[in-house]
Every structure is written in structure tokens, then in C-alpha cells.
Design an enzyme around this catalytic site. Structure first.
Site, short mmCIF file in Angstrom:
data_model
loop_
_atom_site.label_atom_id
_atom_site.label_comp_id
_atom_site.label_asym_id
_atom_site.label_seq_id
_atom_site.Cartn_x
_atom_site.Cartn_y
_atom_site.Cartn_z
N CYS A 2 -13.73 12.37 -10.60
CA CYS A 2 -13.20 13.64 -11.08
C CYS A 2 -13.17 14.64 -9.93
CB CYS A 2 -14.09 14.20 -12.18
SG CYS A 2 -14.41 13.02 -13.50
N ARG A 27 -7.46 13.32 -7.94
CA ARG A 27 -8.74 12.66 -8.24
C ARG A 27 -8.82 12.22 -9.70
NH1 ARG A 27 -12.45 13.37 -4.35
NH2 ARG A 27 -14.13 12.91 -5.78
N TRP A 76 -11.19 12.20 -14.50
CA TRP A 76 -10.78 10.80 -14.48
C TRP A 76 -11.87 10.07 -15.26
CZ3 TRP A 76 -11.84 5.81 -12.84
CH2 TRP A 76 -10.73 4.97 -12.73
N ASN A 102 -18.95 15.43 -11.50
CA ASN A 102 -18.25 14.23 -11.02
C ASN A 102 -19.31 13.19 -10.73
OD1 ASN A 102 -16.61 12.34 -9.68
ND2 ASN A 102 -16.92 13.36 -7.71
N GLY A 103 -19.19 12.00 -11.35
CA GLY A 103 -20.17 10.95 -11.09
C GLY A 103 -20.60 10.29 -12.38
N GLU A 485 -1.30 -12.49 -1.33
CA GLU A 485 -1.38 -11.03 -1.32
C GLU A 485 -0.90 -10.46 0.02
OE1 GLU A 485 -1.60 -8.82 -3.41
OE2 GLU A 485 -2.33 -7.02 -2.42
N LYS A 489 2.17 -7.81 0.29
CA LYS A 489 2.04 -6.49 0.92
C LYS A 489 3.08 -6.32 2.02
CE LYS A 489 -0.94 -4.38 -1.33
NZ LYS A 489 -0.26 -5.01 -2.47
N GLU A 492 6.66 -5.89 0.37
CA GLU A 492 6.92 -4.67 -0.42
C GLU A 492 6.89 -3.41 0.44
OE1 GLU A 492 4.10 -3.53 -3.49
OE2 GLU A 492 2.49 -4.47 -2.40
N HIS A 508 5.21 -30.30 2.90
CA HIS A 508 6.02 -30.83 1.80
C HIS A 508 7.35 -30.10 1.68
CE1 HIS A 508 2.75 -33.43 0.61
NE2 HIS A 508 1.94 -32.40 0.73
N LYS A 604 4.62 2.72 -9.66
CA LYS A 604 3.18 2.47 -9.73
C LYS A 604 2.79 1.73 -11.01
CE LYS A 604 -0.94 2.75 -8.05
NZ LYS A 604 -1.17 1.68 -7.08
#
Ligand code: F6R
Length: 609
Positions: A2, A27, A76, A102-103, A485, A489, A492, A508, A604
Site C-alpha cells: 500500500c 503501489r 493494495w 502498509n505491511g 520464458e 521475454k 514480446e 529432431h 497487462k
């Protein structure tokens, strides 16, 4: 993750706080709120959704312009769904105190039970409301609010950055930090506390970076910083911030993606918080306690989250002895899987928790009677709400469109799940659980130490390979999903065609593509499969293919360009491989002038099929 801000000064405080919240919105933005004092009363306005919703409410509130002390929060969600009752600030039962936080207070259930027995009533699901009532409880016996604040914080376990206001002390703020960021800003006739500098950068560049265990008492003209443990004054230097606002919003990084890559040590540390028992011999995933250990696990996901699932399969099968199928959600949902039955579990992995195909796959599994589990980053998202149980990755908001720290956090949770089920079934001895949790606990330091040099090497190598129009990424075992991955990356972000392959599959067919202009990125870690990977690399070199080899320090593997990283035993070595791949793609895209944070054609959160 947060955002909090507090202000005491000569300006109208609520607008200053709202402007600060706007800059902290990255945040978290599921709800927000502000508190101020007027005529001896605590005023709190909160709203669900983005800051615009709070602004609308404030426009209708009275007495917003006059106060010169206020605090705010943008949330958040961690404890409790995004809802107005869970939004901050939270007040003590007698409304004498108000707190933003926050936490995570890990022992809040215990504290809550104790406070409830003393007559406190709770209106939210949050740990924050527990803490503010705990301060109020201590206020009954301590000599002043500062001592009551300290007594409560000493009882709290976990992470916090908090800001407190009291009706008894208008114009004064109290704040403290422990394992969560909190910065103190010194203006002329005004002071600030905030989770991040951009919140107050228009007013002052003079800051004190508070340390864990620091408490501050702040008014417009005065401040004092004390140590929580002994209440003695702390000497802290004042620093001058040099950045511009744009850079500050990205925490000093050129792009959100780079910032998020560099956040990974913190992501692992946060993800481990409260998840391992004191002796390290067992993993605590209370969310799974009521569910049976799956007879068979089907992982459904898309893109990077699918790669996490493929990586996690190695650990789940090896440590927990649970048979695992990993499925691309968009395929699974339209396939008649004869393997799926009601005794199985379906795990939907999704950073956003909103990916349409993953959500549909989860719903299909539920209809078939399977147990469903979500592994999500965004609290209160559709997958998190619809699954029978949810594990949150707690990576904080991921702003860059390309997923980086989210994959790291998913890998961590999958590793913890494998250790948890392995321990619970008795197939993985406590000694093995302990050995692996020790390695996991060491990862934040290993990564924090290695990232700057990895970044520098990624920059060099991206320049050396910037002319390539095609790339292979090869890996075996747990490195195969990482090769996939790495290729994702690169394509994209830099729009260079890249393919991830199981190294043993090259001969192969794909090896026909190799020529001097088609380089191969080889993941050659020091584990049982290394000799096999080296053979595959040599086969590529024999066809004049150039090889860029990622290997552990001190391991002689050959290749045209060697990139060494610190050793971690496999499969957990993936936590160091992943940021190397991310940094290479990041540097390549930036060098080629691409829009790193918002690559073309992507979004996103993919909420369409
Ligand atoms: C790649 C990327 C995507 C997502 C995919 C799934 O960098 O970000 O491949 O991983 O769209 O998204 P979530 O995890 O939100 O379901």
C-alpha cells in the site's frame, strides 16, 4: 503493498495528501482514504476503487480545506477483500485514534482475540484495525501516546509502515517503520512522512530515510526521531534528492520493468514472511490445510504464468510426489480431458487473476467437481474469488506489461507448495524441507548482491547480439520452462523472433535452422543434466551456431560468450536464472529503442479469449 502519506504544515493538508496519494497510486489502488481533525473530531473519508472515487466523496465532504494536518492511504489489499470497511484509515473504537498502515501484522489474529476479550469490536477484516485498537488499549496505562504507540508496536510481529493521528494532539503525526518503506520529508514549516519520495517531492527534496525500528513524532515546526527499542533519540542524516518527478515515480529506474526486476529480492523475502516455522522444518500454508493433498494436480495458466507452472511441476513431482499436468488454459478449456476427475485439484496461476482463459478453465474444473485453487497476485480478483481456496503471491502491483517479479513470486509459492505437501504427506523428510527453506531464505541476499553485475553483463551481451533476428533458448529439466520464458521475454519486448526448446529436442528438427546468424542462448547450470546440455551446445557449435551460455561461477562449460551467475543448487537455481533472462531482454529492447513498459499489441490483463 500500500501507499501511505502524512502531512503536518501550513498548507491545506487534505489536498496535499490527495496529491501525494496520486503519486503513490502505483503501489495499489483497490481503495483509498484520508483522515483529518476538525473541531476535535476525527474525520475519515474512504472509497473503493481508484482515487477518483475518493475525490468525488471528498468534494461532498465538509471542512476539507482548513485542516493543516492529515494523512492518507491507497490500498493494495492483503488482509480482507477490497471493500470500504477494509479501506484505511482505521479508527480505534472510541474514534480518538486513526491509523494508516502498509505491511502485514503476522500475529494479528492472536492480538485480535485478546482485544476482543477486552471488549474491542472490529468492523473490518484488517490487521490495521487490530493495531489501532491495541494502541488505544495501551493508551489507558501508558503515560502518553508516544509510549502507547511504542508498546503496541513492540507487541506486533511482521512488517509495517504506519502513521497515526490522535484527537488529543491536533497538528501532530506519529509514524514508525519495520521492514516496510517510510521516508520523512523536511520542508520549511512543514513535514511529511510517506511510503515513497514522489508523494512529497513537489514540496521538498530534503529527506531522512527512516530505518527499521525508527519512530517519529512530527508537527509543522518540530520533529523527533526515536528508537523503538529504548526510546532514545536516533541520529539520522538529511539527504537531498536529485531526481526529477518522472524518474521518481519509477523509483529512480528508467522503466517500471527494470524496477520490478530489481524488486525480486524483496518479493522473495515478503513471500517467505510467515511461511516457514521457526525450526524451518515445515512450511506453513494455512490456506491449504483444509484441502486434501491432490491425488493429481492440473495446473492451468497462460503465458509467463504457464511457464511458472511448468517449472513448478518439477518441484511438485520431485518433493511432494504429486502427479502434475500443466495445461495452457485456452487449450484445456476446450479439450475433453479424460484425466480430470472430481478427486483431482486444478490450480489456476494468474498474476492478474482476471485472464479470461484461465478463469474459464477454472470454472470448467469446478463444474466437473474438481477442487480448485488460485495462485494470484491481485487480491480480490475473479480467480481469487471463484477458486475454493487462494494463495496470494504478494509481489505488489506489477505495472510493466511484461511480467517479471510476478513469475518470481509464483515460483516461490510453487516451491513452498511442493515442500508443504511433501512434508504433510511424509514423503519429504523434515531435514530436506529445512535444507530447502534455508536455501530459499538465502535467495534475497544472493539476488540483491548479484543483480547489479548481472545487469551490467546483460547490457554488454545485448549489444553483442543486437544484430540477431532469431534466437534459440535451450534448457533441460527445470531449465526448460526458463528457456521458454527467456524466449517469450525477448520476443514480446524486442520483437526478435525467439524459440524456447528442450535442449534434447534440437536434433529432431530445429537444428536445421542453425547458421552463423542464428544464435542460441544455452542454460547450462551445474546440475546432473549439465553433461547432456553441454553435448547439445556442442552440436549447435558444430553447425557454426553462436552460443551465449549462462552457467554457474566456476563451472567450465565452453561456448562463445559465457555469462556466469552465483551458484544455487537446482532446481532453486532458477531464482537467479530468471532475472538474468529478464535483464537480457530488457537491455536488448531498450537498446533497440522499443517501448519497454508497454510493448506493442499487448495488455497487462487479458480479459478476452
Ligand atoms: C508475459 C506476460 C503474459 C502473462 C499472461 C498471463 O510477460 O505478462 O504472458 O503472463 O497474459 O497473465 P496472468 O498471469 O495475469 O494470468
Amino acid at each position: 503493498m500500500c501507499g501511505i502519506i502524512g502531512y503536518a504544515g501550513h498548507r491545506p493538508a487534505v489536498p496535499v495528501v490527495m496529491e501525494g496519494l496520486r503519486r503513490l497510486e502505483y503501489r495499489g489502488y483497490d481503495s483509498s482514504g484520508v483522515a483529518w481533525l476538525r473541531q476535535g473530531e476525527m474525520h475519515v473519508v474512504r472509497a473503493v476503487g481508484k482515487l477518483g472515487a475518493l475525490e468525488e466523496r471528498l468534494a461532498r465532504a465538509e471542512g476539507v480545506v482548513t485542516p493543516v494536518c492529515a494523512m492518507g492511504h491507497t490500498r493494495w489489499a492483503t488482509h480482507g477483500a477490497p471493500a470500504e470497511r477494509n479501506a484505511h484509515p482505521h479508527c480505534s473504537n472510541d474514534r480518538s485514534l486513526s491509523l494508516v498502515h502498509n505491511g502485514i501484522i503476522e500475529n494479528y489474529q492472536e492480538l485480535k482475540a485478546d482485544l476482543a476479550a477486552r471488549g474491542h469490536v472490529f468492523h473490518s477484516d484488517t490487521d490495521t484495525e487490530v493495531l489501532v485498537n491495541l494502541i488505544a488499549e495501551h493508551r489507558k496505562t501508558e503515560s502518553d501516546l508516544l509510549h502507547a504507540f511504542a508498546a503496541a508496536l513492540r507487541q506486533a510481529r511482521g512488517a509495517y509502515a504506519v502513521c497515526l493521528m490522535s484527537v488529543d494532539e491536533p497538528g501532530v503525526l506519529y509514524a514508525a517503520r519495520m521492514s516496510a518503506p517510510l521516508i520523512f520529508g523536511l520542508g520549511t514549516g512543514e513535514h511529511f512522512v510517506a511510503s515513497d519520495i514522489p508523494a512529497f517531492l513537489p514540496y521538498t527534496r530534503q529527506v531522512v530515510f527512516l530505518e527499521d525500528g525508527d519512530m517519529v513524532r512530527v508537527s509543522a515546526k518540530e520533529y523527533s526521531i526515536l528508537r523503538l527499542e529504548d526510546m532514545q533519540p536516533a541520529q539520522r542524516g538529511v539527504e537531498t534528492i536529485q531526481w526529477d518527478m518522472q524518474a521518481a515515480q519509477k523509483g529512480g529506474y528508467r522503466h517500471f520493468m527494470l524496477k520490478e526486476i530489481f524488486e525480486q529480492p524483496r518479493v522473495v523475502a515478503d513471500g517467505l514472511s510467515g511461511r516457514v516455522d521457526a525450526q524451518g522444518g515445515s512450511v506453513l500454508l494455512h490456506e491449504l490445510d483444509a484441502l486434501p493433498v491432490p491425488r493429481r494436480l492440473h495446473i492451468v495458466a497462460c503465458g509467463t504464468s504457464w511457464h511458472s507452472g511448468l517449472w513448478g511441476r518439477h518441484l511438485l513431482e520431485h518433493w511432494a510426489r504429486v502427479p502434475v499436468q500443466v495445461e495452457i488454459a485456452s487449450e484445456f478449456r476446450y479439450r475433453e480431458s479424460l484425466l480430470l476427475d472430481k478427486d483431482d485439484m486444478v490450480l489456476a496461476i494468474s498474476q492478474s487473476g482476471e485472464t479470461a482463459d484461465t478463469l474459464a478453465a477454472l470454472r470448467m474444473a469446478r463444474e466437473k467437481g474438481a477442487t480448485t485453487l488460485g495462485l494470484c497476485n491481485v487480491v480480490g480478483s475473479s480467480i481469487a474469488r471463484e477458486a475454493a481456496a487462494v494463495l496470494y503471491t504478494q509481489a505488489g502491483p506489477e505495472i510493466s506489461v511484461a511480467s517479471t517479479k510476478a513469475m518470481c513470486s509464483q515460483m516461490l509459492m510453487l516451491a513452498l507448495m511442493a515442500l508443504y505437501w511433501g512434508g504433510r504427506q511424509g514423503v519429504l523428510p523434515a531435514e530436506e524441507v529445512r535444507r530447502n527453506t534455508e536455501i530459499l531464505k538465502g535467495i534475497p541476499d544472493v539476488l540483491a548482491g548479484a543483480l547489479p553485475a548481472m545487469h551490467a553483463r546483460a547490457r554488454e551481451l545485448s549489444r553483442a547480439y543486437a544484430g540477431a533476428r532469431n534466437f534459440f533458448y535451450l534448457g533441460r529439466g527445470h531449465c526448460h520452462p526458463l528457456a521458454l520464458e527467456g524466449a517469450l521475454k525477448l520476443k514480446e519486448l524486442s520483437y526478435i523472433h525467439a524459440e524456447g526448446y528442450a535442449a534434447g529436442e534440437m536434433k529432431h528438427g530445429p537444428i536445421a535452422l542453425i547458421d552463423p546468424s542464428f544464435p542460441t542462448f544455452v542454460l547450462a547450470l551445474n546440475d546432473a543434466l549439465l553433461p547432456k546440455v553441454v553435448s547439445n551446445m556442442v552440436e549447435v557449435q558444430a553447425r557454426q551456431g553462436k552460443t551465449l551460455v549462462l552457467a554457474h561461477e566456476g563451472t567450465a562449460v565452453g561456448g562463445d560468450d559465457l555469462w556466469t551467475i552465483p551458484f544455487l543448487p537446482s532446481p532453486l537455481a532458477g531464482f537467479v536464472v530468471l532475472p538474468a533472462l529478464q535483464l537480457f531482454s530488457y537491455e536488448m529492447a531498450d537498446y533497440l529503442g522499443k517501448d519497454v513498459d508497454q510493448p506493442r499489441n499487448l495488455a497487462k490483463s487479458v480479459t478476452v479469449e
